[in-house]
Design a protein around this motif. Structure first.
Motif, PDB file in Angstrom:
ATOM      1  N   PHE A 104       0.838  -1.204   0.000  1.00  0.00           N
ATOM      2  CA  PHE A 104       0.000   0.000   0.000  1.00  0.00           C
ATOM      3  C   PHE A 104       0.876   1.258   0.000  1.00  0.00           C
ATOM      4  N   LEU A 105       1.874   1.278   0.893  1.00  0.00           N
ATOM      5  CA  LEU A 105       2.760   2.447   0.958  1.00  0.00           C
ATOM      6  C   LEU A 105       3.613   2.588  -0.297  1.00  0.00           C
ATOM      7  N   ALA A 106       4.017   1.463  -0.892  1.00  0.00           N
ATOM      8  CA  ALA A 106       4.777   1.527  -2.143  1.00  0.00           C
ATOM      9  C   ALA A 106       3.934   2.182  -3.229  1.00  0.00           C
ATOM     10  N   GLY A 107       2.683   1.768  -3.331  1.00  0.00           N
ATOM     11  CA  GLY A 107       1.779   2.383  -4.312  1.00  0.00           C
ATOM     12  C   GLY A 107       1.531   3.849  -4.007  1.00  0.00           C
ATOM     13  N   TRP A 108       1.348   4.149  -2.728  1.00  0.00           N
ATOM     14  CA  TRP A 108       1.105   5.533  -2.300  1.00  0.00           C
ATOM     15  C   TRP A 108       2.269   6.435  -2.734  1.00  0.00           C
ATOM     16  N   TYR A 109       3.475   6.034  -2.384  1.00  0.00           N
ATOM     17  CA  TYR A 109       4.620   6.901  -2.679  1.00  0.00           C
ATOM     18  C   TYR A 109       5.017   6.861  -4.149  1.00  0.00           C
ATOM     19  N   TRP A 110       4.672   5.785  -4.842  1.00  0.00           N
ATOM     20  CA  TRP A 110       4.880   5.750  -6.295  1.00  0.00           C
ATOM     21  C   TRP A 110       4.066   6.877  -6.926  1.00  0.00           C
ATOM     22  N   ARG A 111       2.806   7.017  -6.497  1.00  0.00           N
ATOM     23  CA  ARG A 111       1.954   8.090  -7.027  1.00  0.00           C
ATOM     24  C   ARG A 111       2.425   9.446  -6.515  1.00  0.00           C
ATOM     25  N   ASP A 112       2.825   9.524  -5.284  1.00  0.00           N
ATOM     26  CA  ASP A 112       3.259  10.783  -4.697  1.00  0.00           C
ATOM     27  C   ASP A 112       4.470  11.346  -5.432  1.00  0.00           C
ATOM     28  N   MET A 113       5.289  10.460  -6.002  1.00  0.00           N
ATOM     29  CA  MET A 113       6.444  10.906  -6.790  1.00  0.00           C
ATOM     30  C   MET A 113       6.042  11.337  -8.194  1.00  0.00           C
ATOM     31  N   GLY A 114       4.760  11.167  -8.531  1.00  0.00           N
ATOM     32  CA  GLY A 114       4.279  11.597  -9.832  1.00  0.00           C
ATOM     33  C   GLY A 114       4.305  10.527 -10.902  1.00  0.00           C
ATOM     34  N   CYS A 115       4.532   9.280 -10.498  1.00  0.00           N
ATOM     35  CA  CYS A 115       4.603   8.176 -11.463  1.00  0.00           C
ATOM     36  C   CYS A 115       3.207   7.668 -11.809  1.00  0.00           C
ATOM     37  N   GLU A 116       3.058   7.252 -13.048  1.00  0.00           N
ATOM     38  CA  GLU A 116       1.815   6.620 -13.480  1.00  0.00           C
ATOM     39  C   GLU A 116       1.754   5.207 -12.905  1.00  0.00           C
ATOM     40  N   ILE A 117       0.538   4.706 -12.750  1.00  0.00           N
ATOM     41  CA  ILE A 117       0.401   3.342 -12.241  1.00  0.00           C
ATOM     42  C   ILE A 117       0.899   2.361 -13.302  1.00  0.00           C
ATOM     43  N   PRO A 118       1.739   1.429 -12.896  1.00  0.00           N
ATOM     44  CA  PRO A 118       2.270   0.478 -13.873  1.00  0.00           C
ATOM     45  C   PRO A 118       1.195  -0.519 -14.305  1.00  0.00           C
ATOM     46  N   PRO A 119       1.385  -1.145 -15.473  1.00  0.00           N
ATOM     47  CA  PRO A 119       0.432  -2.179 -15.897  1.00  0.00           C
ATOM     48  C   PRO A 119       0.440  -3.336 -14.894  1.00  0.00           C
ATOM     49  N   PRO A 120      -0.682  -4.032 -14.772  1.00  0.00           N
ATOM     50  CA  PRO A 120      -0.792  -5.107 -13.769  1.00  0.00           C
ATOM     51  C   PRO A 120       0.313  -6.148 -13.847  1.00  0.00           C
ATOM     52  N   GLU A 121       0.759  -6.481 -15.033  1.00  0.00           N
ATOM     53  CA  GLU A 121       1.784  -7.525 -15.150  1.00  0.00           C
ATOM     54  C   GLU A 121       3.147  -7.084 -14.600  1.00  0.00           C
ATOM     55  N   GLN A 122       3.339  -5.787 -14.395  1.00  0.00           N
ATOM     56  CA  GLN A 122       4.605  -5.302 -13.840  1.00  0.00           C
ATOM     57  C   GLN A 122       4.599  -5.270 -12.314  1.00  0.00           C
ATOM     58  N   ILE A 123       3.429  -5.376 -11.708  1.00  0.00           N
ATOM     59  CA  ILE A 123       3.330  -5.427 -10.246  1.00  0.00           C
ATOM     60  C   ILE A 123       3.331  -6.900  -9.872  1.00  0.00           C
ATOM     61  N   LYS A 124       4.439  -7.371  -9.360  1.00  0.00           N
ATOM     62  CA  LYS A 124       4.647  -8.807  -9.171  1.00  0.00           C
ATOM     63  C   LYS A 124       3.885  -9.407  -7.991  1.00  0.00           C
ATOM     64  N   SER A 125       3.767  -8.679  -6.897  1.00  0.00           N
ATOM     65  CA  SER A 125       3.075  -9.242  -5.739  1.00  0.00           C
ATOM     66  C   SER A 125       2.241  -8.172  -5.044  1.00  0.00           C
ATOM     67  N   PHE A 126       1.222  -8.614  -4.383  1.00  0.00           N
ATOM     68  CA  PHE A 126       0.314  -7.732  -3.630  1.00  0.00           C
ATOM     69  C   PHE A 126      -0.237  -6.613  -4.510  1.00  0.00           C
ATOM     70  N   ASP A 130      -3.259  -5.795  -5.585  1.00  0.00           N
ATOM     71  CA  ASP A 130      -4.427  -5.034  -5.131  1.00  0.00           C
ATOM     72  C   ASP A 130      -4.040  -3.986  -4.090  1.00  0.00           C
ATOM     73  N   SER A 131      -3.152  -4.349  -3.181  1.00  0.00           N
ATOM     74  CA  SER A 131      -2.713  -3.404  -2.151  1.00  0.00           C
ATOM     75  C   SER A 131      -1.932  -2.247  -2.769  1.00  0.00           C
ATOM     76  N   PHE A 132      -1.048  -2.547  -3.717  1.00  0.00           N
ATOM     77  CA  PHE A 132      -0.275  -1.500  -4.395  1.00  0.00           C
ATOM     78  C   PHE A 132      -1.208  -0.557  -5.129  1.00  0.00           C
ATOM     79  N   ARG A 133      -2.141  -1.114  -5.900  1.00  0.00           N
ATOM     80  CA  ARG A 133      -3.054  -0.292  -6.696  1.00  0.00           C
ATOM     81  C   ARG A 133      -3.961   0.551  -5.803  1.00  0.00           C
ATOM     82  N   LYS A 134      -4.376   0.016  -4.664  1.00  0.00           N
ATOM     83  CA  LYS A 134      -5.210   0.781  -3.737  1.00  0.00           C
ATOM     84  C   LYS A 134      -4.417   1.926  -3.130  1.00  0.00           C
TER      85      LYS A 134
END
Length: 78
Positions: free
Chosen positions: A33-55, A57-61
């Motif tokens: 969850f925090l990885a996804g949060w700070y990924w967005r906070d840095m201004g990054c676009e959400i990666p495609p699902p196949e690039q998020i290897k684990s967890f 749903d938590s990353f995307r949320k």
């Protein structure tokens, strides 16, 4: 950075409660969850699902929650 760790943890707590109510004890993984949060906070676009290897749903949320707050903060600045 636009947001704070306090805000991220407050949103994590709220999301965990929502997930638990919907899925009988299920909750997002904090690290993802925090990885996804700070990924967005840095201004990054959400990666495609196949690039998020684990967890995924938590990353995307986490990303989606941060996106909402970054949008709100940007509107307040404007």
């Amino acid at each position: 950075m636009n947001t704070t760790l306090d805000l991220a943890l407050a949103r994590y707590t709220t999301v965990s409660k929502e997930w638990s109510d919907l899925a009988a004890g299920n909750y997002p993984i904090l690290g993802a969850f925090l990885a996804g949060w700070y990924w967005r906070d840095m201004g990054c676009e959400i990666p495609p699902p196949e690039q998020i290897k684990s967890f995924r749903d938590s990353f995307r949320k986490g990303w989606a929650e941060a996106d909402s707050f970054v949008s709100i903060l940007n509107q307040q600045i404007s």
